[in-house]
Design a protein around this motif. Structure first.
Motif, PDB file in Angstrom:
ATOM      1  N   ALA A  83      27.237 -28.890 -39.159  1.00 48.14           N
ATOM      2  CA  ALA A  83      27.532 -28.843 -40.718  1.00 48.14           C
ATOM      3  C   ALA A  83      29.024 -28.835 -40.788  1.00 48.14           C
ATOM      4  O   ALA A  83      29.758 -28.052 -40.086  1.00 48.14           O
ATOM      5  N   THR A  84      29.652 -29.344 -41.729  1.00 49.74           N
ATOM      6  CA  THR A  84      30.841 -29.444 -42.287  1.00 49.74           C
ATOM      7  C   THR A  84      31.340 -28.163 -42.860  1.00 49.74           C
ATOM      8  O   THR A  84      30.702 -27.717 -43.698  1.00 49.74           O
ATOM      9  N   ARG A  85      32.584 -27.393 -42.222  1.00 52.02           N
ATOM     10  CA  ARG A  85      32.623 -26.284 -42.918  1.00 52.02           C
ATOM     11  C   ARG A  85      32.982 -26.421 -44.431  1.00 52.02           C
ATOM     12  O   ARG A  85      33.787 -27.449 -44.541  1.00 52.02           O
ATOM     13  N   GLY A 113      26.051 -29.392 -45.766  1.00 56.85           N
ATOM     14  CA  GLY A 113      27.108 -29.019 -45.986  1.00 56.85           C
ATOM     15  C   GLY A 113      28.156 -30.006 -46.853  1.00 56.85           C
ATOM     16  O   GLY A 113      28.600 -29.340 -47.938  1.00 56.85           O
ATOM     17  N   ASP A 114      28.387 -31.054 -46.262  1.00 51.20           N
ATOM     18  CA  ASP A 114      29.155 -32.005 -47.293  1.00 51.20           C
ATOM     19  C   ASP A 114      28.356 -32.223 -48.534  1.00 51.20           C
ATOM     20  O   ASP A 114      29.156 -32.366 -49.695  1.00 51.20           O
ATOM     21  N   ALA A 115      27.238 -32.427 -48.536  1.00 46.46           N
ATOM     22  CA  ALA A 115      26.416 -32.898 -50.055  1.00 46.46           C
ATOM     23  C   ALA A 115      26.791 -31.507 -51.036  1.00 46.46           C
ATOM     24  O   ALA A 115      26.759 -31.950 -52.337  1.00 46.46           O
ATOM     25  N   VAL A 128      20.470 -37.802 -47.770  1.00 47.08           N
ATOM     26  CA  VAL A 128      19.486 -38.509 -46.689  1.00 47.08           C
ATOM     27  C   VAL A 128      19.435 -38.177 -45.499  1.00 47.08           C
ATOM     28  O   VAL A 128      20.705 -38.134 -44.983  1.00 47.08           O
ATOM     29  N   ASP A 129      18.397 -37.498 -44.949  1.00 54.89           N
ATOM     30  CA  ASP A 129      18.295 -37.236 -43.600  1.00 54.89           C
ATOM     31  C   ASP A 129      16.877 -37.721 -42.968  1.00 54.89           C
ATOM     32  O   ASP A 129      15.963 -37.579 -43.738  1.00 54.89           O
ATOM     33  N   SER A 130      16.933 -38.108 -41.827  1.00 57.32           N
ATOM     34  CA  SER A 130      15.451 -38.840 -41.314  1.00 57.32           C
ATOM     35  C   SER A 130      14.734 -37.619 -40.783  1.00 57.32           C
ATOM     36  O   SER A 130      13.715 -37.831 -40.288  1.00 57.32           O
ATOM     37  N   ASP A 154      15.211 -43.067 -42.882  1.00 56.19           N
ATOM     38  CA  ASP A 154      16.299 -43.562 -41.946  1.00 56.19           C
ATOM     39  C   ASP A 154      17.238 -44.157 -43.129  1.00 56.19           C
ATOM     40  O   ASP A 154      16.966 -45.135 -43.804  1.00 56.19           O
ATOM     41  N   VAL A 155      18.712 -43.738 -42.900  1.00 58.69           N
ATOM     42  CA  VAL A 155      19.540 -44.299 -43.694  1.00 58.69           C
ATOM     43  C   VAL A 155      19.777 -45.851 -43.636  1.00 58.69           C
ATOM     44  O   VAL A 155      20.419 -46.253 -44.566  1.00 58.69           O
ATOM     45  N   THR A 156      19.492 -46.336 -42.465  1.00 57.23           N
ATOM     46  CA  THR A 156      19.501 -47.675 -42.734  1.00 57.23           C
ATOM     47  C   THR A 156      18.555 -48.450 -43.627  1.00 57.23           C
ATOM     48  O   THR A 156      18.607 -49.852 -43.940  1.00 57.23           O
ATOM     49  N   LEU A 168      29.407 -40.480 -44.675  1.00 57.15           N
ATOM     50  CA  LEU A 168      28.628 -40.430 -43.532  1.00 57.15           C
ATOM     51  C   LEU A 168      29.227 -39.672 -42.243  1.00 57.15           C
ATOM     52  O   LEU A 168      30.288 -39.524 -42.131  1.00 57.15           O
ATOM     53  N   ASP A 169      28.371 -38.626 -42.028  1.00 53.37           N
ATOM     54  CA  ASP A 169      28.804 -37.908 -40.966  1.00 53.37           C
ATOM     55  C   ASP A 169      27.716 -37.958 -39.849  1.00 53.37           C
ATOM     56  O   ASP A 169      26.807 -37.406 -39.698  1.00 53.37           O
ATOM     57  N   PRO A 170      27.825 -39.012 -38.975  1.00 53.78           N
ATOM     58  CA  PRO A 170      26.990 -39.445 -38.022  1.00 53.78           C
ATOM     59  C   PRO A 170      26.611 -38.399 -36.916  1.00 53.78           C
ATOM     60  O   PRO A 170      27.482 -37.579 -36.397  1.00 53.78           O
ATOM     61  N   ALA A 186      27.340 -43.407 -32.052  1.00 51.67           N
ATOM     62  CA  ALA A 186      26.903 -42.413 -32.977  1.00 51.67           C
ATOM     63  C   ALA A 186      25.640 -42.971 -33.601  1.00 51.67           C
ATOM     64  O   ALA A 186      25.195 -44.169 -33.816  1.00 51.67           O
ATOM     65  N   SER A 187      24.746 -41.998 -34.469  1.00 52.31           N
ATOM     66  CA  SER A 187      23.640 -42.288 -35.179  1.00 52.31           C
ATOM     67  C   SER A 187      23.904 -41.822 -36.643  1.00 52.31           C
ATOM     68  O   SER A 187      24.048 -40.847 -37.002  1.00 52.31           O
ATOM     69  N   PRO A 188      24.123 -42.855 -37.705  1.00 55.23           N
ATOM     70  CA  PRO A 188      24.337 -44.206 -37.408  1.00 55.23           C
ATOM     71  C   PRO A 188      25.840 -44.444 -36.856  1.00 55.23           C
ATOM     72  O   PRO A 188      26.717 -44.062 -37.112  1.00 55.23           O
TER      73      PRO A 188
HETATM   74  C1  LIG Z   1      26.262 -34.291 -38.090  1.00 53.69           C
HETATM   75  S1  LIG Z   1      24.823 -34.026 -39.089  1.00 53.69           S
HETATM   76  C2  LIG Z   1      25.461 -34.143 -40.754  1.00 53.69           C
HETATM   77  C3  LIG Z   1      25.938 -32.753 -41.072  1.00 53.69           C
HETATM   78  C4  LIG Z   1      26.507 -32.694 -42.685  1.00 53.69           C
HETATM   79  N1  LIG Z   1      27.530 -33.510 -42.848  1.00 53.69           N
HETATM   80  C5  LIG Z   1      26.588 -31.499 -43.139  1.00 53.69           C
HETATM   81  O1  LIG Z   1      27.741 -30.815 -43.338  1.00 53.69           O
HETATM   82  O2  LIG Z   1      25.526 -30.398 -42.885  1.00 53.69           O
HETATM   83  C6  LIG Z   1      24.099 -35.509 -38.807  1.00 53.69           C
HETATM   84  C7  LIG Z   1      22.673 -35.947 -39.658  1.00 53.69           C
HETATM   85  O3  LIG Z   1      22.413 -37.327 -39.410  1.00 53.69           O
HETATM   86  C8  LIG Z   1      20.947 -37.422 -39.132  1.00 53.69           C
HETATM   87  N2  LIG Z   1      20.840 -38.968 -38.806  1.00 53.69           N
HETATM   88  C9  LIG Z   1      21.352 -39.348 -37.665  1.00 53.69           C
HETATM   89  N3  LIG Z   1      20.960 -40.579 -37.696  1.00 53.69           N
HETATM   90  C10 LIG Z   1      20.247 -40.917 -39.002  1.00 53.69           C
HETATM   91  C11 LIG Z   1      19.751 -41.837 -39.595  1.00 53.69           C
HETATM   92  N4  LIG Z   1      19.612 -43.238 -38.854  1.00 53.69           N
HETATM   93  N5  LIG Z   1      19.117 -41.868 -40.617  1.00 53.69           N
HETATM   94  C12 LIG Z   1      18.856 -40.749 -41.103  1.00 53.69           C
HETATM   95  N6  LIG Z   1      19.493 -39.431 -40.990  1.00 53.69           N
HETATM   96  C13 LIG Z   1      20.189 -39.586 -39.612  1.00 53.69           C
HETATM   97  C14 LIG Z   1      20.765 -36.304 -38.369  1.00 53.69           C
HETATM   98  O4  LIG Z   1      19.308 -35.893 -38.457  1.00 53.69           O
HETATM   99  C15 LIG Z   1      21.641 -35.237 -38.703  1.00 53.69           C
HETATM  100  O5  LIG Z   1      20.991 -34.270 -39.455  1.00 53.69           O
END
Ligand SMILES: C[S@@+](CC[C@H](N)C(=O)[O-])C[C@H]1O[C@@H](n2cnc3c(N)ncnc32)[C@H](O)[C@@H]1O
Length: 409
Positions: A83-85, A113-115, A128-130, A154-156, A168-170, A186-188
């Motif tokens: 999570a982002t502080r 965190g960001d949201a 969105v998170d998968s 899936d964000v795609t 996006l925070d992949p 990274a994903s994505p």
């Molecule tokens: C680094 S974390 C994000 C942290 C966030 N910014 C926060 O502050 O809490 C990355 C998130 O992306 C999600 N993720 C990765 N690839 C994804 C995809 N293709 N579709 C949806 N979620 C995805 C992961 O499940 C993970 O929870």
């Protein structure tokens, strides 16, 4: 068989579960085993008790990132780690507000965190998170914001109709949990962010070690440090990038933030001057170094580098810059264990801070071999000066926002 962590989270995510969690004593006040036993004896479901105690421990850990907001949030261990502080998330969110974007999608929102920061600044948020448990936790953390929605997909595949900007925070871990530094893996991947940026402004977090050549043309790359640690770089496109700024650094320290831009670096297209060690030495903050903006510190000090390839700046001027830690230079010695040990003995130095750049010396090994004793304190900077390994005996200057011992100059 159901994953016990998921079953526990489901149990906490009920009114009774949240009530039990909120009624727990502050973490660490009562022994966890004793507390668990007491709660089970009171008739609480063992799965819920274990999960509530886990949440209590994660909330305590999360205070480092979210302050007292953590006491009202839920986490997964991995989600908290990623999570982002809050102070950094708030800066991300502020970009969207400043760009006049009202509805933002946080694609790969983790535990939110960001949201939360985006929603906290009054923006409409589509998070969105998968990962199902992670999305459930994000929904819990966003529950107080009526204009925030969470989707588990899936964000795609996310429909971005009505969305003005994207954050996006992949995920930057591979299948085996190892860190992925290359944003293309990274994903994505970065290419996904670049594709979205054709339609609307995008911000994307990347590892601070990103190769500058990977920053898409026309985007702003900003590196951020918090209390001396470089925590991220973020790439901003379109209206989220500041006009004319391609590289910047933010130094967050003790609740204040200072920004250094490439517009303040007259040496961006040339090399900063190099020259002899002056009365003061300055160590640019890691975010400034990663951003390639040491030239801005050289310019602010009207100084010079001690060596063309090393990020130490020297100047006669004594200035308190948020972007660099300053030292008074007392002596410059050619590096060697014996002369350094002798000099520190003469000065009665028992407490020594060892700084190094451009040398293979192991600080702790050196400290052991120096066999320090005495009441005085000093800083030794091991580096190359005009190509020669040198030891600079220094004292710290105060840095804005940071408590430092008194140092004269
Ligand atoms: C680094 S974390 C994000 C942290 C966030 N910014 C926060 O502050 O809490 C990355 C998130 O992306 C999600 N993720 C990765 N690839 C994804 C995809 N293709 N579709 C949806 N979620 C995805 C992961 O499940 C993970 O929870």
């Amino acid at each position: 068989m159901e994953d016990p962590a998921v079953a526990g989270l489901a149990a906490v995510l009920t009114p009774a579960g949240l009530a039990l969690l909120d009624a727990l004593p502050p973490y660490g006040e009562v022994d966890g085993l004793v507390l668990g036993e007491r709660l089970r004896a009171q008739g609480h479901d063992p799965v819920l008790v274990a999960a509530a105690l886990t949440q209590s421990r994660l909330r305590a850990r999360a205070r480092a990132k979210f302050g007292s907001f953590a006491d009202d949030m839920l986490f997964t261990a991995a989600g908290l780690e990623q999570a982002t502080r809050l102070p950094v998330a708030a800066r991300h969110a502020h970009r969207f507000v400043a760009a006049g974007l009202a509805r933002v999608a946080d694609l790969g929102c983790g535990v939110g965190g960001d949201a939360s920061a985006l929603a906290g600044l009054g923006l409409g948020v589509l998070a969105v998170d998968s990962d199902e448990p992670t999305a459930a936790v994000a929904a819990a953390n966003l529950r107080r914001f009526p204009d925030a929605r969470v989707r588990c997909e899936d964000v795609t595949a996310t429909d971005l109709d009505g969305v003005d900007g994207v954050w996006l925070d992949p995920a930057r871990r591979d299948e085996r949990g190892r860190r992925v530094l290359d944003p293309r893996r990274a994903s994505p991947p970065l290419s996904f962010a670049e594709g979205l940026a054709r339609e609307r402004p995008v911000g994307v977090k990347v590892a601070p070690g990103i190769d500058h050549d990977l920053v898409p043309a026309g985007w702003e790359a900003q590196w951020t440090s918090v209390d001396g640690d470089v925590v991220e770089a973020a790439l901003w496109s379109g209206a989220l990038a500041r006009p004319g700024v391609r590289r910047s650094a933010v130094v967050v320290r003790g609740g204040t933030a200072a920004v250094v831009d490439d517009t303040a670096d007259p040496f961006a297209a040339s090399a900063p001057p190099v020259g002899p060690v002056g009365r003061h030495l300055y160590e640019p903050d890691g975010a400034v170094v990663r951003a390639g903006l040491v030239g801005a510190v050289v310019a602010a000090l009207d100084g010079r580098l001690v060596d063309p390839s090393i990020a130490y700046v020297t100047a006669d001027a004594r200035l308190e810059l948020p972007s660099a830690t300053g030292y008074v230079v007392d002596e410059v010695l050619p590096f060697g264990l014996k002369p350094l040990r002798a000099r520190l003995r003469e000065r009665g130095v028992g407490r020594l801070t060892i700084k190094k750049r451009g040398t293979a010396v192991e600080p702790e090994e050196l400290r052991r071999r120096l066999r320090l004793s005495g009441p005085e304190e000093a800083v030794v900077v091991l580096t190359r000066v005009a190509g020669r390994q040198s030891a600079l005996l220094c004292r710290a200057l105060p840095t804005p926002g940071r408590a430092t011992p008194d140092a004269g100059g």
